[in-house]
Motif scaffolding. Structure first.
Motif, mmCIF file in Angstrom:
data_model
loop_
_atom_site.group_PDB
_atom_site.id
_atom_site.type_symbol
_atom_site.label_atom_id
_atom_site.label_comp_id
_atom_site.label_asym_id
_atom_site.label_seq_id
_atom_site.Cartn_x
_atom_site.Cartn_y
_atom_site.Cartn_z
ATOM 1 N N UNK A 53 7.981 14.174 26.846
ATOM 2 C CA UNK A 53 7.634 13.472 28.085
ATOM 3 C C UNK A 53 6.147 13.622 28.389
ATOM 4 N N UNK A 54 5.619 14.839 28.175
ATOM 5 C CA UNK A 54 4.197 15.080 28.406
ATOM 6 C C UNK A 54 3.356 14.210 27.487
ATOM 7 N N UNK A 55 3.709 14.185 26.220
ATOM 8 C CA UNK A 55 2.952 13.394 25.253
ATOM 9 C C UNK A 55 3.022 11.905 25.562
ATOM 10 N N UNK A 56 4.190 11.457 25.956
ATOM 11 C CA UNK A 56 4.353 10.036 26.282
ATOM 12 C C UNK A 56 3.473 9.655 27.461
ATOM 13 N N UNK A 57 3.427 10.528 28.477
ATOM 14 C CA UNK A 57 2.598 10.255 29.646
ATOM 15 C C UNK A 57 1.121 10.189 29.265
ATOM 16 N N UNK A 58 0.711 11.026 28.304
ATOM 17 C CA UNK A 58 -0.690 11.070 27.889
ATOM 18 C C UNK A 58 -1.005 10.090 26.771
ATOM 19 N N UNK A 59 0.051 9.373 26.307
ATOM 20 C CA UNK A 59 -0.103 8.446 25.183
ATOM 21 C C UNK A 59 -0.632 9.163 23.946
ATOM 22 N N UNK A 60 -0.017 10.325 23.678
ATOM 23 C CA UNK A 60 -0.347 11.134 22.515
ATOM 24 C C UNK A 60 0.919 11.404 21.719
ATOM 25 N N UNK A 61 0.754 11.835 20.503
ATOM 26 C CA UNK A 61 1.893 12.287 19.712
ATOM 27 C C UNK A 61 2.294 13.692 20.164
ATOM 28 N N UNK A 62 3.585 14.007 20.194
ATOM 29 C CA UNK A 62 4.003 15.376 20.527
ATOM 30 C C UNK A 62 3.444 16.417 19.560
ATOM 31 N N UNK A 63 3.051 15.981 18.349
ATOM 32 C CA UNK A 63 2.486 16.897 17.353
ATOM 33 C C UNK A 63 0.980 17.090 17.528
ATOM 34 N N UNK A 64 0.376 16.385 18.487
ATOM 35 C CA UNK A 64 -1.068 16.488 18.701
ATOM 36 C C UNK A 64 -1.363 17.701 19.581
ATOM 37 N N UNK A 65 -1.358 18.872 18.982
ATOM 38 C CA UNK A 65 -1.547 20.122 19.721
ATOM 39 C C UNK A 65 -2.891 20.123 20.439
ATOM 40 N N UNK A 66 -3.933 19.735 19.753
ATOM 41 C CA UNK A 66 -5.278 19.753 20.331
ATOM 42 C C UNK A 66 -5.360 18.831 21.542
ATOM 43 N N UNK A 67 -4.883 17.604 21.395
ATOM 44 C CA UNK A 67 -4.965 16.644 22.494
ATOM 45 C C UNK A 67 -4.178 17.081 23.716
ATOM 46 N N UNK A 68 -3.005 17.665 23.493
ATOM 47 C CA UNK A 68 -2.186 18.128 24.609
ATOM 48 C C UNK A 68 -2.857 19.297 25.326
ATOM 49 N N UNK A 69 -3.422 20.230 24.562
ATOM 50 C CA UNK A 69 -4.106 21.367 25.182
ATOM 51 C C UNK A 69 -5.380 20.928 25.901
ATOM 52 N N UNK A 70 -6.028 19.920 25.381
ATOM 53 C CA UNK A 70 -7.212 19.384 26.055
ATOM 54 C C UNK A 70 -6.848 18.862 27.441
ATOM 55 N N UNK A 71 -5.626 18.331 27.563
ATOM 56 C CA UNK A 71 -5.191 17.760 28.838
ATOM 57 C C UNK A 71 -4.648 18.800 29.804
ATOM 58 N N UNK A 72 -3.920 19.802 29.292
ATOM 59 C CA UNK A 72 -3.178 20.692 30.196
ATOM 60 C C UNK A 72 -3.453 22.172 29.984
ATOM 61 N N UNK A 73 -4.418 22.537 29.138
ATOM 62 C CA UNK A 73 -4.575 23.933 28.754
ATOM 63 C C UNK A 73 -5.406 24.805 29.663
ATOM 64 N N UNK A 74 -5.556 24.447 30.925
ATOM 65 C CA UNK A 74 -6.379 25.248 31.825
ATOM 66 C C UNK A 74 -5.691 26.489 32.353
ATOM 67 N N UNK A 75 -4.370 26.441 32.514
ATOM 68 C CA UNK A 75 -3.614 27.580 33.050
ATOM 69 C C UNK A 75 -2.350 27.718 32.213
ATOM 70 N N UNK A 76 -2.422 28.543 31.184
ATOM 71 C CA UNK A 76 -1.309 28.692 30.248
ATOM 72 C C UNK A 76 -0.581 30.005 30.502
ATOM 73 N N UNK A 77 0.515 30.194 29.759
ATOM 74 C CA UNK A 77 1.179 31.490 29.794
ATOM 75 C C UNK A 77 0.202 32.553 29.327
ATOM 76 N N UNK A 78 0.230 33.697 29.994
ATOM 77 C CA UNK A 78 -0.705 34.746 29.651
ATOM 78 C C UNK A 78 -2.078 34.495 30.228
ATOM 79 N N UNK A 79 -3.114 34.864 29.481
ATOM 80 C CA UNK A 79 -4.479 34.802 30.007
ATOM 81 C C UNK A 79 -5.352 33.817 29.252
ATOM 82 N N UNK A 80 -4.731 32.914 28.478
ATOM 83 C CA UNK A 80 -5.499 31.964 27.673
ATOM 84 C C UNK A 80 -5.784 30.697 28.474
ATOM 85 N N UNK A 81 -7.029 30.248 28.405
ATOM 86 C CA UNK A 81 -7.440 28.975 28.990
ATOM 87 C C UNK A 81 -8.304 28.245 27.975
#
Length: 429
Positions: free
Chosen positions: A77-105
């Protein structure tokens, strides 16, 4: 033909720049920053990504970074909303990777973090909160909302929030969230109360588990849990704690989290803990705590206790087993009567097919004495039997927590307890 330019995301740990994630037409690599490598006792991103000056390949880096994202339908659903492939790890993190599990941003190269500690929030009205929570399946993590970049692992819809007074608030900018809210699981009746009961029961018997509550928004119940990967200092400032789940530590991509899909086994999980204990990074008692958690999941009928639902928590240079989370009695939703666990015990996915011999073999496979396994089984059985009924009565007596699901869970616990008791009776035969 012009080459596709490399894309980079800056990777931060607790706000400190540690290195860069690079995408070359979808092929990932990760390299720690040279200055960061030179720091004494610099925290590593992962057991699977130790501090080194050499660049990690896609094969090495992708499982960890993919593990920061949701999986299953939520990722789709996230990938579809962003018009990305679900396998596009980089693109998805570019969009939503500001506040992840743990301390990674993760941030784009030009979006450098500032050093301000002043938190910023978008405080929601009751109407706004109800609208957002009821539509998470259509818009995961509020993707696209200005100033909000959040991600959460797992296959459930969820929203990372904070509270300003009693109001739900969305952290903005670099402000860390402090709580996770999950709506009811579609097709799993009373899942909110189910998880609330199981998490409270874990706390009651002394297992490490974060605080939870049932939160009502527009008269609808939601499951709300305090994030264990956040801490508040004496001045009230919230800081991120680093953590990684067992799949990330074991270099397993999230889509392979179940043992049946070639994912980690319990033996692999215990071996991971043994390695961390032998290194001096983790206390030995955590191995026994993990064993208690395994037995607890058998008793409550949790068939979703896969390797992504266990984590290592990092604090002040030390490692500990993270508090247990996502505890749910899935057995009550089993339609064919053949409940299966996520990871096998001595070759068995179905606890009702096991014998005392299987528990002894399991003990040998994880390097503990049969007598210690017997004591662990007896302890968890006794603790759950002692606390479950009282919790059931307390929650039923409160109009804010009462639910018919508790009786079903109690039935599962009674059945599984009886089965384990029978297995213990034949322990010495």
């Amino acid at each position: 033909m012009q080459a596709t330019p490399l894309e980079k995301l800056r990777v931060y740990l607790r706000g400190e720049y540690v290195g860069a994630l690079t995408s070359d037409s979808g092929t990932l690599s990760f390299a720690y920053d040279g200055a960061y490598c030179e720091k004494k006792d610099a925290p590593k991103l992962s057991v699977s990504l130790p501090i080194q000056k050499e660049t990690f390949s896609h094969h090495a880096a992708a499982p960890f970074f993919s593990g920061l994202l949701p999986d299953g339908d939520v990722r789709k659903h996230l990938a579809k909303h962003l018009k990305l492939s679900p396998e596009n790890i980089f693109g998805l993190l570019e969009a939503v990777g500001g506040d992840c599990a743990g301390a990674v941003s993760l941030y784009k190269e030009h979006d450098l973090l500032n050093n301000t500690t002043n938190p910023t929030y978008k405080v929601l009205s009751d109407t706004e909160a109800a609208e957002i929570l009821s539509s998470l399946n259509h818009r995961p993590f509020l993707v696209g909302e200005e100033g909000i970049r959040m991600s959460g692992a797992g296959a459930q819809d969820k929203l990372m929030v904070s509270f300003v007074g009693k109001k739900i608030a969305l952290p903005t900018g670099q402000t860390p969230s402090t709580h996770i809210i999950k709506p009811p699981i579609k097709g799993a009746e009373n899942s909110v109360q189910n998880e609330f009961f199981c998490m409270r029961l874990a706390q009651k018997i002394g297992l490490p588990a974060p605080d939870t509550k049932i939160l009502y928004v527009d008269q609808n119940p939601y499951y709300c849990v305090t994030r264990y990967d956040r801490e508040t200092n004496e001045t009230g400032e919230v800081a991120r704690l680093h953590q990684e789940d067992f799949c990330q530590a074991l270099h397993i991509p999230p889509e392979l989290k179940y043992e049946n899909d070639s994912g980690p086994s319990l033996e692999a999980c215990f071996n991971l803990l043994d390695q961390r204990i032998r290194s001096g990074s983790m206390p030995g008692k955590d191995k026994l705590t993990f064993l208690y958690g395994v037995i607890f999941n058998v008793l409550i009928g949790n068939g979703d206790a896969h390797a992504k639902n266990f984590s290592i928590l990092y604090r002040n240079g030390a490692e500990t087993l993270a508090p247990f989370y996502d505890l749910l009695c899935t057995e009550i939703y089993n339609k064919n009567g053949k409940f299966r666990m996520a990871m096998k015990i001595d070759g068995h996915y179905m606890p009702h097919t096991m014998s005392a011999r299987n528990w002894k073999n399991f003990a040998a496979s994880i390097g503990i004495a049969p007598s210690l396994m017997h004591k662990a089984l007896r302890k968890v059985i006794n603790d759950v039997s002692r606390e479950a009924t009282g919790l059931y009565l307390d929650l039923h007596s409160d109009t804010g927590t009462t639910s018919p699901v508790y009786e079903k869970i109690m039935g599962v616990i009674a059945s599984n307890t009886q089965e384990l008791e029978l297995q213990l009776l034949t322990w010495d035969t």
